[in-house]
Each structure stands twice: as structure tokens, then as C-alpha cells.
Design a protein around this motif. Structure first.
Motif, mmCIF file in Angstrom:
data_model
loop_
_atom_site.group_PDB
_atom_site.id
_atom_site.type_symbol
_atom_site.label_atom_id
_atom_site.label_comp_id
_atom_site.label_asym_id
_atom_site.label_seq_id
_atom_site.Cartn_x
_atom_site.Cartn_y
_atom_site.Cartn_z
ATOM 1 N N SER A 106 1.612 1.406 -3.939
ATOM 2 C CA SER A 106 0.549 1.271 -4.927
ATOM 3 C C SER A 106 -0.755 1.840 -4.378
ATOM 4 C CB SER A 106 0.363 -0.204 -5.285
ATOM 5 O OG SER A 106 -0.743 -0.370 -6.127
ATOM 6 N N ASP A 107 -1.534 2.433 -5.265
ATOM 7 C CA ASP A 107 -2.849 2.943 -4.877
ATOM 8 C C ASP A 107 -3.950 1.925 -5.155
ATOM 9 O OD1 ASP A 107 -1.780 5.356 -4.073
ATOM 10 O OD2 ASP A 107 -2.008 6.270 -6.057
ATOM 11 N N SER A 108 -3.603 0.809 -5.766
ATOM 12 C CA SER A 108 -4.584 -0.189 -6.161
ATOM 13 C C SER A 108 -4.970 -1.082 -4.982
ATOM 14 C CB SER A 108 -4.010 -1.054 -7.285
ATOM 15 O OG SER A 108 -4.882 -2.127 -7.551
ATOM 16 N N SER B 39 0.819 -1.213 0.000
ATOM 17 C CA SER B 39 0.000 0.000 0.000
ATOM 18 C C SER B 39 0.855 1.267 0.000
ATOM 19 C CB SER B 39 -0.947 0.017 1.194
ATOM 20 O OG SER B 39 -0.236 0.187 2.396
#
Length: 77
Positions: free
Chosen positions: A38-40, A35
Motif C-alpha cells: 500500500s502507498d497509504s 508498506s
């Protein structure tokens, strides 16, 4: 009380506890690490699942590697 939490004195419950703790810690660390980069949400979930599987495997390996004398029940209820 002479040593340990009563439910964890049974070696099978203690082994399960160890595996679950490894699973949870690894899933948490993997999720937090991914996290940060990455924003996914899908990537974070996938990393948490993979970390959990690897953590559980490490817990099983750790329990299996422990000498039998250390895993033996003390014989007290």
C-alpha cells in the motif's frame, strides 16, 4: 558478572523488556509488510499500531506462560 544484564535480572523489568520487544518487532514487521502493498501512510500507521498491540499481547502471553521457576529471581542483587 554472573549472568545477564543487571537491570534485567529483576523479573518485572525483564518482563516489561520482553513485552516492549515483542511490541516493537511486531509493529515494525506489520508496517513493513503493509508498506510493500500500500502507498497509504494511514494504512501503514494503522498496521503498525495493530501489530504493536498484537505483539504486546503476545509478549504478555509469553511471559504468563513461562513456568514460575524460570521467572524466579536468583536472589542476588
Amino acid at each position: 558478572m554472573s549472568g545477564g544484564i543487571p537491570p534485567l535480572r529483576d523479573r518485572h523489568l525483564a518482563a516489561g523488556f520482553i513485552v516492549v520487544m515483542y511490541l516493537m518487532v511486531a509493529a515494525l514487521l506489520a508496517g513493513i509488510t503493509v508498506s510493500a502493498f500500500s502507498d497509504s501512510g494511514v494504512a501503514v500507521g494503522s498496521a503498525a499500531c495493530a501489530g504493536g498491540v498484537l505483539g504486546a499481547a503476545a509478549g504478555v502471553w509469553r511471559v504468563h506462560r513461562t513456568p514460575e521457576e524460570e521467572r524466579a529471581d536468583e536472589g542476588t542483587p
